[in-house]
Motif scaffolding. Sequence first.
Motif, PDB file in Angstrom:
ATOM      1  N   ARG A   1      36.069  38.910  49.787  1.00 20.27           N
ATOM      2  CA  ARG A   1      36.784  38.132  49.090  1.00 20.27           C
ATOM      3  C   ARG A   1      37.761  39.310  48.142  1.00 20.27           C
ATOM      4  N   VAL A   2      38.327  39.219  47.499  1.00 22.03           N
ATOM      5  CA  VAL A   2      39.555  40.087  46.815  1.00 22.03           C
ATOM      6  C   VAL A   2      38.080  40.905  45.564  1.00 22.03           C
ATOM      7  N   GLU A   3      37.155  39.440  45.153  1.00 18.55           N
ATOM      8  CA  GLU A   3      36.222  39.876  43.871  1.00 18.55           C
ATOM      9  C   GLU A   3      35.203  41.235  44.041  1.00 18.55           C
ATOM     10  N   TYR A   4      35.192  41.405  45.556  1.00 17.11           N
ATOM     11  CA  TYR A   4      33.991  42.235  45.949  1.00 17.11           C
ATOM     12  C   TYR A   4      35.015  43.526  45.206  1.00 17.11           C
ATOM     13  N   TRP A   5      36.144  43.919  45.642  1.00 21.92           N
ATOM     14  CA  TRP A   5      37.204  45.409  45.012  1.00 21.92           C
ATOM     15  C   TRP A   5      36.827  45.153  43.683  1.00 21.92           C
ATOM     16  N   THR A   6      37.122  43.891  43.151  1.00 19.96           N
ATOM     17  CA  THR A   6      37.023  44.067  41.308  1.00 19.96           C
ATOM     18  C   THR A   6      35.621  44.880  41.093  1.00 19.96           C
ATOM     19  N   ALA A   7      34.926  43.934  42.079  1.00 17.80           N
ATOM     20  CA  ALA A   7      33.276  44.272  41.320  1.00 17.80           C
ATOM     21  C   ALA A   7      32.978  45.858  41.523  1.00 17.80           C
ATOM     22  N   MET A   8      33.183  46.421  42.692  1.00 16.29           N
ATOM     23  CA  MET A   8      32.901  47.846  42.958  1.00 16.29           C
ATOM     24  C   MET A   8      33.047  48.319  42.015  1.00 16.29           C
ATOM     25  N   LEU A   9      34.759  48.528  41.684  1.00 13.41           N
ATOM     26  CA  LEU A   9      35.434  49.231  40.539  1.00 13.41           C
ATOM     27  C   LEU A   9      35.128  49.705  39.426  1.00 13.41           C
ATOM     28  N   ALA A  10      34.527  48.354  38.789  1.00 17.21           N
ATOM     29  CA  ALA A  10      33.734  47.828  37.540  1.00 17.21           C
ATOM     30  C   ALA A  10      32.368  48.726  37.336  1.00 17.21           C
ATOM     31  N   LEU A  11      31.937  48.841  38.655  1.00 12.06           N
ATOM     32  CA  LEU A  11      30.343  49.695  38.237  1.00 12.06           C
ATOM     33  C   LEU A  11      30.321  50.444  38.417  1.00 12.06           C
ATOM     34  N   HIS A  12      31.618  50.893  39.403  1.00 16.19           N
ATOM     35  CA  HIS A  12      32.067  53.022  38.794  1.00 16.19           C
ATOM     36  C   HIS A  12      32.385  52.927  37.784  1.00 16.19           C
ATOM     37  N   ARG A  13      32.919  51.921  36.943  1.00 12.69           N
ATOM     38  CA  ARG A  13      33.766  52.772  35.634  1.00 12.69           C
ATOM     39  C   ARG A  13      32.595  52.782  34.775  1.00 12.69           C
TER      40      ARG A  13
ATOM     41  N   ILE B   1      33.349  34.865  32.273  1.00 10.30           N
ATOM     42  CA  ILE B   1      33.657  36.214  31.510  1.00 10.30           C
ATOM     43  C   ILE B   1      34.239  37.521  31.719  1.00 10.30           C
ATOM     44  N   MET B   2      35.334  37.659  32.556  1.00 14.76           N
ATOM     45  CA  MET B   2      36.341  38.193  32.598  1.00 14.76           C
ATOM     46  C   MET B   2      36.833  37.458  31.913  1.00 14.76           C
ATOM     47  N   ALA B   3      37.623  36.681  31.866  1.00 21.00           N
ATOM     48  CA  ALA B   3      38.415  35.914  30.844  1.00 21.00           C
ATOM     49  C   ALA B   3      38.461  36.467  29.744  1.00 21.00           C
ATOM     50  N   GLN B   4      37.184  36.135  28.927  1.00 23.11           N
ATOM     51  CA  GLN B   4      36.271  36.363  27.744  1.00 23.11           C
ATOM     52  C   GLN B   4      36.253  38.205  26.991  1.00 23.11           C
ATOM     53  N   ALA B   5      36.783  38.658  28.112  1.00 21.63           N
ATOM     54  CA  ALA B   5      36.205  40.188  27.880  1.00 21.63           C
ATOM     55  C   ALA B   5      37.357  40.791  27.790  1.00 21.63           C
ATOM     56  N   ALA B   6      37.359  42.321  26.625  1.00 25.19           N
ATOM     57  CA  ALA B   6      38.208  43.164  26.105  1.00 25.19           C
ATOM     58  C   ALA B   6      38.900  43.838  27.647  1.00 25.19           C
ATOM     59  N   PRO B   7      39.985  44.331  27.844  1.00 24.33           N
ATOM     60  CA  PRO B   7      41.282  44.361  28.378  1.00 24.33           C
ATOM     61  C   PRO B   7      41.160  45.913  29.180  1.00 24.33           C
ATOM     62  N   GLN B   8      39.897  46.891  28.240  1.00 23.00           N
ATOM     63  CA  GLN B   8      40.296  48.592  28.503  1.00 23.00           C
ATOM     64  C   GLN B   8      38.821  48.335  28.637  1.00 23.00           C
ATOM     65  N   CYS B   9      38.235  48.873  29.308  1.00 20.66           N
ATOM     66  CA  CYS B   9      36.845  50.113  29.264  1.00 20.66           C
ATOM     67  C   CYS B   9      37.700  51.625  29.247  1.00 20.66           C
ATOM     68  N   PRO B  10      37.192  52.307  27.762  1.00 24.29           N
ATOM     69  CA  PRO B  10      38.120  53.243  28.110  1.00 24.29           C
ATOM     70  C   PRO B  10      37.547  54.552  28.571  1.00 24.29           C
ATOM     71  N   ARG B  11      37.776  55.571  29.349  1.00 23.97           N
ATOM     72  CA  ARG B  11      36.213  56.432  29.828  1.00 23.97           C
ATOM     73  C   ARG B  11      36.224  57.767  28.804  1.00 23.97           C
ATOM     74  N   THR B  12      34.839  58.148  28.711  1.00 22.01           N
ATOM     75  CA  THR B  12      33.873  58.462  27.348  1.00 22.01           C
ATOM     76  C   THR B  12      33.601  59.761  28.103  1.00 22.01           C
ATOM     77  N   LYS B  13      33.272  60.548  27.503  1.00 15.83           N
ATOM     78  CA  LYS B  13      32.293  61.517  27.396  1.00 15.83           C
ATOM     79  C   LYS B  13      31.087  61.275  28.325  1.00 15.83           C
ATOM     80  N   ALA B  14      30.091  59.762  28.296  1.00 18.72           N
ATOM     81  CA  ALA B  14      29.742  59.540  28.995  1.00 18.72           C
ATOM     82  C   ALA B  14      29.815  59.018  30.494  1.00 18.72           C
ATOM     83  N   THR B  15      31.418  59.024  30.790  1.00 22.08           N
ATOM     84  CA  THR B  15      31.725  57.896  31.881  1.00 22.08           C
ATOM     85  C   THR B  15      30.878  58.543  32.809  1.00 22.08           C
TER      86      THR B  15
END
Length: 545
Positions: free
Chosen positions: A88-100, A169-183
């Motif tokens: 499913r497409v959601e696999y790629w979305t989930a993997m990338l979100a967890l990498h962030r 839960i995605m629809a309710q979430a903020a659109p940006q998860c910025p990179r930080t020093k803790a990323t």
Amino acid sequence: MHTKPTFTSYDDMRANYCLDCPDDFNFAYDVLDAKNPDQPAMIHVDDTGTRRDLDFGFFQQTSHRLANALLARGVGPGDRVMLILYRRVEYWTAMLALHRIGAVPIPSPSLLTAKDITQRVNYARITTIICEDSITARVDAALPDCPGLGLRIQVDGSPAEGWLDFEAIMAQAAPQCPRTKATPGGNDPLVIFFSSGTTGLPKMVLHNHKYPYSHYTTAAVWHDLTPSDIHLTLSDTGWGKSVWGKFYGQWMADAVVFVWDFRGKFDADALLRIIADNRITTFCAPPTVYRFLVREDLAKYDLSALRHCTTAGELLNDSVYHAWHKALGMPIYEGYGQTETTLQVATFKFMTPKPGSIGKPVPGWNIALLDEAGQPVPQGEEGEICINIDSPVLGLFDNYMDEPEKTASVKFDGWYHTGDKAWADEDGYLWFMGRTDDLIKSSGYRIGPFEVESALVAHDAVVEAAVTGVPDEVRGQIVKATVVLSAGYQGSDELTKTLQTFVRELTAPYKYPRIIEYVPELPKTISGKIKRKEIREADLQKYAN
């Protein structure tokens, strides 16, 4: 990200190719977010035939939102998250979100039972699961025995009790998860794959954030991808092979990933129609798939867009290679690696393929064939495929998670020991023989199962074969073949003699199977690998004196 490398020969590649991964590399931020949002990323065809064309903007947006949704629910760095999402497409979305966010995905196959889920959740200390609605009942059945499993997220359908809805839960979430020093990045944990063990619980193979970078070689050089390509690797997302061919390297090479989310049993005709109808240009599948494809009338399908084919996962049989080449006018390029590695040995398009050989070592992988004393073997003699680890190797796993003893049993004295045997010919090509435990010792000869299996499946009567050794008082062991027959054939003494003669004509005479057993199917792991050890153990009882 890269200018596609071109080489005139293997020696040219060895001399001029090197990957230099940034110390803080994070695929989601450094590759995905650097893409033009309008650039095509994926063509997805589901089991009903519905096609979706998705750009990089889609994955940028959905992975940022899901990352924030998970953070808001307490998922953070180091947390282990099981994914059971088919293709499913959601696999790629989930993997990338967890990498962030630094949580560690554990991609898992859809065939897991409730018992399997219980074992893996507790063994890996998994706290969160994201799965399709068809899997939730199995997770719920496992839940009473999984005290550490808290957050459960359902993809598709109305959420079951205790489950959150993926899209909501995605629809309710903020659109940006910025990179930080803790990323996270670089040497931080990225992903865990369960290796497909043939006995007991498989090991947890941990890779760090530099791992995706090594797959650029897989895609740009071995798959020969360019930005105009549509690439199909036939793999379920529950296995490491999916990120070899459906994710990291392909997007780094700017190719479009083609995903066919079929369910149920593989169908050769359906796959060939998918390749034809969607103008697939490059294709990778295990040899078993090619074995079924060449049994079809390939002239019926418009495969004119297809220009480059690769295979890995097991050995490619000579007969299949030649049948494919004759029908389509193109070779199949073999590659070799493990869940613990990326591509480490391969035949590339600027090399002359030798059917049955896995090719030559990939630049960056310092490989030697070692004997039991840890010494290099002479050319032509078998040795264990070992990787020098005196300095860090880009693409090699960090460790077996939570099991330092198992890690130490394969990483020692400056080498990673793969447990696989091979020999090198006069041109430096490697010829895979099998796992160390699979080799057959008969009358002083050491026989690898794959050469005998390859000879057997070249006969029209044989669909699959597993070759093992049976104890023998005179020879030590004799060769036995466990065979699945093609439709229309029946096992008989006459057929056994025919197959034995056939093998003797294709291999050295001492390698022919003195015993042939006919079975409806071979015992396999859920990743499709033959359980030769299970056959050997059954034979110990069957043929015991």
